[in-house]
Design a protein around this motif. Sequence first.
Motif, PDB file in Angstrom:
ATOM      1  N   GLU A 139       0.793  -1.348   0.013  1.00 54.81           N
ATOM      2  CA  GLU A 139       0.255   0.113  -0.132  1.00 54.81           C
ATOM      3  C   GLU A 139       0.794   1.266  -0.092  1.00 54.81           C
ATOM      4  O   GLU A 139       0.347   2.270   0.475  1.00 54.81           O
ATOM      5  N   GLU A 140       2.031   1.190  -0.600  1.00 53.69           N
ATOM      6  CA  GLU A 140       2.762   2.342  -0.681  1.00 53.69           C
ATOM      7  C   GLU A 140       2.377   3.652  -1.124  1.00 53.69           C
ATOM      8  O   GLU A 140       2.551   4.715  -0.640  1.00 53.69           O
ATOM      9  N   ARG A 141       1.613   3.389  -2.333  1.00 52.74           N
ATOM     10  CA  ARG A 141       1.073   4.629  -2.764  1.00 52.74           C
ATOM     11  C   ARG A 141      -0.496   4.390  -3.449  1.00 52.74           C
ATOM     12  O   ARG A 141      -0.654   4.739  -4.375  1.00 52.74           O
ATOM     13  N   VAL A 142      -0.998   3.845  -2.406  1.00 53.39           N
ATOM     14  CA  VAL A 142      -2.605   3.266  -3.011  1.00 53.39           C
ATOM     15  C   VAL A 142      -3.670   4.604  -3.238  1.00 53.39           C
ATOM     16  O   VAL A 142      -4.569   4.323  -3.706  1.00 53.39           O
ATOM     17  N   GLN A 143      -3.146   5.699  -2.651  1.00 52.34           N
ATOM     18  CA  GLN A 143      -3.908   6.807  -2.824  1.00 52.34           C
ATOM     19  C   GLN A 143      -3.815   7.461  -4.428  1.00 52.34           C
ATOM     20  O   GLN A 143      -4.944   8.054  -4.790  1.00 52.34           O
ATOM     21  N   VAL A 144      -3.144   6.708  -5.224  1.00 50.33           N
ATOM     22  CA  VAL A 144      -2.978   7.061  -6.740  1.00 50.33           C
ATOM     23  C   VAL A 144      -3.596   6.045  -7.434  1.00 50.33           C
ATOM     24  O   VAL A 144      -3.259   4.926  -7.177  1.00 50.33           O
ATOM     25  N   LEU A 145      -4.517   6.077  -8.239  1.00 49.15           N
ATOM     26  CA  LEU A 145      -5.381   5.017  -8.833  1.00 49.15           C
ATOM     27  C   LEU A 145      -4.607   4.399  -9.572  1.00 49.15           C
ATOM     28  O   LEU A 145      -4.873   3.088  -9.582  1.00 49.15           O
ATOM     29  N   SER A 146      -3.664   4.652 -10.463  1.00 51.59           N
ATOM     30  CA  SER A 146      -3.056   3.733 -11.351  1.00 51.59           C
ATOM     31  C   SER A 146      -2.112   2.780 -10.534  1.00 51.59           C
ATOM     32  O   SER A 146      -1.830   1.810 -10.785  1.00 51.59           O
ATOM     33  N   TRP A 147      -1.649   3.571  -9.312  1.00 54.26           N
ATOM     34  CA  TRP A 147      -0.689   2.608  -8.821  1.00 54.26           C
ATOM     35  C   TRP A 147      -1.409   1.603  -7.982  1.00 54.26           C
ATOM     36  O   TRP A 147      -1.110   0.417  -7.926  1.00 54.26           O
ATOM     37  N   ARG A 148      -2.759   1.938  -7.562  1.00 52.73           N
ATOM     38  CA  ARG A 148      -3.573   0.891  -6.724  1.00 52.73           C
ATOM     39  C   ARG A 148      -3.962  -0.102  -7.693  1.00 52.73           C
ATOM     40  O   ARG A 148      -4.101  -1.443  -7.375  1.00 52.73           O
ATOM     41  N   PRO A 172      -0.971  -4.882  -6.702  1.00 58.32           N
ATOM     42  CA  PRO A 172      -0.794  -6.352  -7.110  1.00 58.32           C
ATOM     43  C   PRO A 172       0.628  -6.818  -7.404  1.00 58.32           C
ATOM     44  O   PRO A 172       0.933  -7.851  -6.855  1.00 58.32           O
ATOM     45  N   LEU A 173       1.402  -6.089  -8.063  1.00 59.97           N
ATOM     46  CA  LEU A 173       2.479  -6.420  -8.243  1.00 59.97           C
ATOM     47  C   LEU A 173       3.316  -6.664  -6.859  1.00 59.97           C
ATOM     48  O   LEU A 173       4.070  -7.497  -6.621  1.00 59.97           O
ATOM     49  N   MET A 174       3.469  -5.382  -6.225  1.00 61.22           N
ATOM     50  CA  MET A 174       3.989  -5.492  -4.860  1.00 61.22           C
ATOM     51  C   MET A 174       3.696  -6.694  -3.860  1.00 61.22           C
ATOM     52  O   MET A 174       4.285  -7.288  -3.045  1.00 61.22           O
ATOM     53  N   THR A 175       2.366  -6.930  -3.876  1.00 64.29           N
ATOM     54  CA  THR A 175       1.648  -8.305  -3.199  1.00 64.29           C
ATOM     55  C   THR A 175       2.484  -9.582  -3.783  1.00 64.29           C
ATOM     56  O   THR A 175       3.084 -10.411  -2.843  1.00 64.29           O
ATOM     57  N   TYR A 176       2.353  -9.591  -5.061  1.00 60.81           N
ATOM     58  CA  TYR A 176       3.228 -10.644  -5.487  1.00 60.81           C
ATOM     59  C   TYR A 176       4.799 -10.773  -5.215  1.00 60.81           C
ATOM     60  O   TYR A 176       4.893 -11.938  -4.890  1.00 60.81           O
ATOM     61  N   VAL A 177       5.490  -9.775  -5.312  1.00 61.87           N
ATOM     62  CA  VAL A 177       6.728  -9.650  -4.865  1.00 61.87           C
ATOM     63  C   VAL A 177       6.875 -10.220  -3.518  1.00 61.87           C
ATOM     64  O   VAL A 177       7.804 -11.076  -3.009  1.00 61.87           O
ATOM     65  N   CYS A 178       6.029  -9.703  -2.657  1.00 58.84           N
ATOM     66  CA  CYS A 178       6.273 -10.014  -1.336  1.00 58.84           C
ATOM     67  C   CYS A 178       5.954 -11.478  -0.907  1.00 58.84           C
ATOM     68  O   CYS A 178       6.579 -12.151  -0.231  1.00 58.84           O
TER      69      CYS A 178
END
Length: 386
Positions: free
Chosen positions: A127-136, A141-147
């Motif tokens: 949730e690093e930058r979830v306030q930005v629609l394109s990031w969200r 989902p990429l960051m969740t996959y990486v983790c």
Amino acid sequence: MRPAILCVSFSEIVADARVLRQLDLLAEYGDVTTLGYGPKPASASVHLEVDSSLASLPQTPLGVAFLAARIHSKASMMAPAVQRALQLVQGHTYDLIVANEARALPFAHQIADGTPVWGDMHEWAPEERVQVLSWRLLVAPLMTYVCRRYLPSTDAISVVNDSIGELYAKNFGCTTETVRNARPFVDLTPQPLADGPIRLVHSGAAVPGRNLEGMIEAVHQLGDAYTLDFYLIEARDNGKYLQKIKQIAGDSQQIRFHPSVAPNDLPIVLNQYDLGIYSLPPRTRNQALMLPNKFFDFVQARLGIVFSPSPETSRLIDEYQVGAVAEDFSPASLARAIKSLSRQRISALKENTHRHARSLSSQTDDLVVRGIITRLLSTRHEPSNR
């Protein structure tokens, strides 16, 4: 021969206080090669510079297509900065690889081949930058996959506070160690309150979402008995947001803007002020659970502290009696919290930060970091196909 250590951070390392403190400790144990944006940090033996124009996320047309199609195994290595990093480390081997933040993990594991990997996740990556629609929609989902993909095979994982660590444990089943953004003890004394206005100060990055506008509004509400000085680092937008903030402040005599200060010099510069302030509405989980560098900067500068409510910062402010916590995140609430402090109380708060400056320094955190480094350097794995 001293161990060869690679420290990866897709940030401008010389302006990244957390990574700089990490480097100082790493350099005690080996020859450190840094890989990231900007010039060579002082503690590095070698610096592999990535051009700052190269994005650390897969923002190319093909990369975005993979993100949209949820083909994360390919997207995770397609960022232009990562591709350049692969070229820069070609032919080199290391005894320890440090990956700062989730976006560096796939690269670290790609080149590891048995070398221990320490993932300093800093904050809550999904949730690093979830306030930005394109990031969200695309990056979260990429960051969740990486983790999910890489944390189980990462040899040590560190985070900025216990609340963030609990999120990683709950969602990815991994054990983390807390390394706060505390800074080394600085031998200063509190400056007495001068005649005239109470001197407020804020230091940090001039990036959208940090609520600098709200702090300006709070000072306007406080009136002429208070001043606010900003020490701000320009974002990677050529200073556009900083100019916007200056326009919001207008020609107010209460508010002044200064050039950014090197991290090591910041407490000395801030020492002339009375209260360090910050108010950040919790638009993301990381903001809600913040324990930022500036809290510890203000402590070492021997200032009183006024923050908006957050579990981590509020606990420390109350435990050590070093400041006040606003009722909510509005400019009016911040103004009330500041105004509630008499001159006598502000002097007492500054004395309290002085009394607890060593307890709130990086001494405890440095022990954690040294433990991680020693443990990982003592056992280099056999090459594997992970």
